[in-house]
Scaffold this motif. Structure first.
Motif, PDB file in Angstrom:
ATOM      1  N   ARG A  13      29.795  42.353  51.931  1.00 17.89           N
ATOM      2  CA  ARG A  13      30.809  42.382  50.885  1.00 17.89           C
ATOM      3  C   ARG A  13      30.876  43.761  50.234  1.00 17.89           C
ATOM      4  O   ARG A  13      31.949  44.315  50.004  1.00 17.89           O
ATOM      5  CB  ARG A  13      30.465  41.295  49.851  1.00 17.89           C
ATOM      6  N   ARG A  14      29.709  44.298  49.927  1.00 21.37           N
ATOM      7  CA  ARG A  14      29.652  45.626  49.313  1.00 21.37           C
ATOM      8  C   ARG A  14      30.215  46.679  50.265  1.00 21.37           C
ATOM      9  O   ARG A  14      30.945  47.584  49.851  1.00 21.37           O
ATOM     10  CB  ARG A  14      28.212  45.970  48.936  1.00 21.37           C
ATOM     11  N   ALA A  20      36.955  50.055  51.396  1.00 19.17           N
ATOM     12  CA  ALA A  20      38.318  49.963  50.848  1.00 19.17           C
ATOM     13  C   ALA A  20      38.563  51.043  49.802  1.00 19.17           C
ATOM     14  O   ALA A  20      39.607  51.706  49.815  1.00 19.17           O
ATOM     15  CB  ALA A  20      38.542  48.579  50.251  1.00 19.17           C
ATOM     16  N   LEU A  21      37.613  51.249  48.920  1.00 15.38           N
ATOM     17  CA  LEU A  21      37.788  52.260  47.873  1.00 15.38           C
ATOM     18  C   LEU A  21      37.904  53.660  48.460  1.00 15.38           C
ATOM     19  O   LEU A  21      38.721  54.465  48.004  1.00 15.38           O
ATOM     20  CB  LEU A  21      36.625  52.195  46.881  1.00 15.38           C
ATOM     21  N   ARG A  22      37.091  53.945  49.490  1.00 20.42           N
ATOM     22  CA  ARG A  22      37.190  55.259  50.141  1.00 20.42           C
ATOM     23  C   ARG A  22      38.574  55.456  50.751  1.00 20.42           C
ATOM     24  O   ARG A  22      39.205  56.506  50.575  1.00 20.42           O
ATOM     25  CB  ARG A  22      36.131  55.388  51.250  1.00 20.42           C
ATOM     26  N   LEU A  23      39.047  54.433  51.471  1.00 23.40           N
ATOM     27  CA  LEU A  23      40.344  54.546  52.142  1.00 23.40           C
ATOM     28  C   LEU A  23      41.501  54.576  51.144  1.00 23.40           C
ATOM     29  O   LEU A  23      42.470  55.314  51.338  1.00 23.40           O
ATOM     30  CB  LEU A  23      40.527  53.392  53.130  1.00 23.40           C
ATOM     31  N   PHE A  24      41.404  53.767  50.088  1.00 19.39           N
ATOM     32  CA  PHE A  24      42.461  53.772  49.068  1.00 19.39           C
ATOM     33  C   PHE A  24      42.581  55.167  48.451  1.00 19.39           C
ATOM     34  O   PHE A  24      43.677  55.641  48.160  1.00 19.39           O
ATOM     35  CB  PHE A  24      42.161  52.761  47.967  1.00 19.39           C
ATOM     36  N   GLU A  25      41.428  55.825  48.250  1.00 19.06           N
ATOM     37  CA  GLU A  25      41.440  57.152  47.642  1.00 19.06           C
ATOM     38  C   GLU A  25      41.975  58.195  48.621  1.00 19.06           C
ATOM     39  O   GLU A  25      42.715  59.097  48.232  1.00 19.06           O
ATOM     40  CB  GLU A  25      40.026  57.531  47.198  1.00 19.06           C
ATOM     41  N   THR A  45      38.252  42.206  61.650  1.00 19.83           N
ATOM     42  CA  THR A  45      39.261  41.760  60.679  1.00 19.83           C
ATOM     43  C   THR A  45      39.008  40.310  60.288  1.00 19.83           C
ATOM     44  O   THR A  45      39.204  39.919  59.131  1.00 19.83           O
ATOM     45  CB  THR A  45      40.676  41.908  61.272  1.00 19.83           C
ATOM     46  N   ARG A  46      38.549  39.524  61.250  1.00 21.97           N
ATOM     47  CA  ARG A  46      38.222  38.122  60.965  1.00 21.97           C
ATOM     48  C   ARG A  46      37.127  38.026  59.902  1.00 21.97           C
ATOM     49  O   ARG A  46      37.200  37.176  59.014  1.00 21.97           O
ATOM     50  CB  ARG A  46      37.781  37.438  62.247  1.00 21.97           C
ATOM     51  N   THR A  47      36.132  38.912  60.002  1.00 18.86           N
ATOM     52  CA  THR A  47      35.067  38.932  58.998  1.00 18.86           C
ATOM     53  C   THR A  47      35.624  39.312  57.632  1.00 18.86           C
ATOM     54  O   THR A  47      35.227  38.740  56.606  1.00 18.86           O
ATOM     55  CB  THR A  47      33.954  39.919  59.408  1.00 18.86           C
ATOM     56  N   PHE A  48      36.564  40.263  57.619  1.00 19.33           N
ATOM     57  CA  PHE A  48      37.204  40.637  56.349  1.00 19.33           C
ATOM     58  C   PHE A  48      37.763  39.398  55.662  1.00 19.33           C
ATOM     59  O   PHE A  48      37.551  39.186  54.466  1.00 19.33           O
ATOM     60  CB  PHE A  48      38.321  41.658  56.586  1.00 19.33           C
ATOM     61  N   PHE A  49      38.473  38.564  56.426  1.00 21.56           N
ATOM     62  CA  PHE A  49      39.104  37.377  55.842  1.00 21.56           C
ATOM     63  C   PHE A  49      38.088  36.299  55.441  1.00 21.56           C
ATOM     64  O   PHE A  49      38.445  35.356  54.727  1.00 21.56           O
ATOM     65  CB  PHE A  49      40.147  36.801  56.794  1.00 21.56           C
ATOM     66  N   SER A  50      36.849  36.441  55.873  1.00 21.59           N
ATOM     67  CA  SER A  50      35.798  35.530  55.403  1.00 21.59           C
ATOM     68  C   SER A  50      35.411  35.845  53.966  1.00 21.59           C
ATOM     69  O   SER A  50      34.828  35.009  53.267  1.00 21.59           O
ATOM     70  CB  SER A  50      34.560  35.652  56.298  1.00 21.59           C
ATOM     71  N   TYR A  51      35.738  37.068  53.529  1.00 23.64           N
ATOM     72  CA  TYR A  51      35.353  37.515  52.196  1.00 23.64           C
ATOM     73  C   TYR A  51      36.544  37.668  51.255  1.00 23.64           C
ATOM     74  O   TYR A  51      36.428  37.419  50.057  1.00 23.64           O
ATOM     75  CB  TYR A  51      34.608  38.854  52.290  1.00 23.64           C
ATOM     76  N   PHE A  52      37.678  38.105  51.792  1.00 21.43           N
ATOM     77  CA  PHE A  52      38.843  38.398  50.946  1.00 21.43           C
ATOM     78  C   PHE A  52      40.130  37.887  51.597  1.00 21.43           C
ATOM     79  O   PHE A  52      40.279  37.953  52.814  1.00 21.43           O
ATOM     80  CB  PHE A  52      38.970  39.898  50.706  1.00 21.43           C
ATOM     81  N   ALA A  53      41.052  37.415  50.749  1.00 19.39           N
ATOM     82  CA  ALA A  53      42.333  36.933  51.262  1.00 19.39           C
ATOM     83  C   ALA A  53      43.303  38.073  51.532  1.00 19.39           C
ATOM     84  O   ALA A  53      44.208  37.952  52.358  1.00 19.39           O
ATOM     85  CB  ALA A  53      42.955  35.957  50.262  1.00 19.39           C
ATOM     86  N   LYS A  55      43.953  42.753  50.723  1.00 18.38           N
ATOM     87  CA  LYS A  55      43.287  43.997  50.333  1.00 18.38           C
ATOM     88  C   LYS A  55      43.211  44.181  48.818  1.00 18.38           C
ATOM     89  O   LYS A  55      42.302  44.841  48.328  1.00 18.38           O
ATOM     90  CB  LYS A  55      43.958  45.209  50.996  1.00 18.38           C
ATOM     91  N   ASP A  56      44.157  43.595  48.071  1.00 15.46           N
ATOM     92  CA  ASP A  56      44.063  43.706  46.617  1.00 15.46           C
ATOM     93  C   ASP A  56      42.879  42.916  46.064  1.00 15.46           C
ATOM     94  O   ASP A  56      42.305  43.272  45.029  1.00 15.46           O
ATOM     95  CB  ASP A  56      45.362  43.262  45.942  1.00 15.46           C
ATOM     96  N   ASP A  57      42.466  41.852  46.780  1.00 16.32           N
ATOM     97  CA  ASP A  57      41.316  41.055  46.327  1.00 16.32           C
ATOM     98  C   ASP A  57      40.029  41.870  46.301  1.00 16.32           C
ATOM     99  O   ASP A  57      39.102  41.552  45.553  1.00 16.32           O
ATOM    100  CB  ASP A  57      41.118  39.838  47.234  1.00 16.32           C
ATOM    101  N   VAL A  58      39.967  42.907  47.127  1.00 14.99           N
ATOM    102  CA  VAL A  58      38.765  43.746  47.183  1.00 14.99           C
ATOM    103  C   VAL A  58      38.482  44.369  45.813  1.00 14.99           C
ATOM    104  O   VAL A  58      37.333  44.488  45.393  1.00 14.99           O
ATOM    105  CB  VAL A  58      38.923  44.850  48.248  1.00 14.99           C
ATOM    106  N   LEU A  59      39.530  44.749  45.112  1.00 13.14           N
ATOM    107  CA  LEU A  59      39.361  45.405  43.814  1.00 13.14           C
ATOM    108  C   LEU A  59      38.973  44.432  42.703  1.00 13.14           C
ATOM    109  O   LEU A  59      38.503  44.849  41.648  1.00 13.14           O
ATOM    110  CB  LEU A  59      40.649  46.138  43.426  1.00 13.14           C
TER     111      LEU A  59
END
Length: 201
Positions: A13-14, A20-25, A45-53, A55-59
């Motif tokens: 998760r971390r 995400a923060l690196r890429l957003f910047e 990408t499948r693992t990403f969706f196990s944690y967040f619905a 990309k805005d959810d990451v923040l």
């Protein structure tokens, strides 16, 4: 004690949050894709969706867990604990969670705030989450202090507290305060808010 499986989940998760923060910047929020975040964190990408619905959810990854902790703290208020004392304990506990949580890096806070404040869609999401959490906390306070507070008073108490501490935290973060200075700023903000809240009940 946190088990091996849970620690692995926290690390993944971390990694996703930091990627995400690196890429957003680097690329901007709109131009960063979910696939790029997953690749940067070295997961699918499948693992990403196990944690967040999305990309805005990451923040906003810690909003739900922090709210649940706060509601639990209110539900288990100490015998005879005054409203003012509980509110002070809430803020102190919230700050301790921030400092001690293994999946939250205080150094990421300025980045998160900067991104949220620069993107209208993220600002709207942040406001929605803030209002929703404040209403739920106010309802919990009213339930647990029903003999002392009506719904309006509970809502006003939460609004005063959250407004004071959120703005104090933002100012403290943007001026580069140490954790000790930020903790002191939050306590001072609580004192100012509770000065008025103390007249309730």
């Amino acid at each position: 004690m946190v088990g091996l499986r849970e620690r692995k989940k926290q690390r993944t998760r971390r990694a996703l949050v930091e990627a995400a923060l690196r890429l957003f910047e680097e690329k901007g929020f709109e131009d960063t894709t979910l696939a790029e975040i997953a690749a940067e964190a070295e997961v699918s990408t499948r693992t990403f969706f196990s944690y967040f619905a999305g990309k805005d959810d990451v923040l906003f990854y810690d909003v739900d867990s922090r709210l649940e902790r706060t509601l639990d703290l209110i539900a288990h208020r100490e015998p005879g604990e005054s409203l003012a004392a509980l509110l002070i304990r809430m803020v102190k506990s919230s700050f301790e969670w921030t400092v001690n949580d293994g999946d939250f890096d205080l150094l990421m806070a300025p980045q998160r705030i900067g991104l949220i404040m620069s993107e209208p869609a993220l600002q709207a999401r942040a406001l929605h989450l803030l209002f929703d959490s404040q209403l739920r906390v106010a309802e919990a306070l009213h339930r647990n202090y029903s003999d002392e507070l009506d719904e309006i008073e509970a809502a006003a108490a939460v609004g005063a507290l959250v407004g004071a501490t959120k703005l104090a935290a933002m100012v403290s973060i943007t001026r580069g305060d140490s954790m000790e200075q930020m903790g002191a700023a939050l306590i001072r903000a609580v004192e100012i808010a509770v000065g008025g809240i103390g007249s309730l009940g």
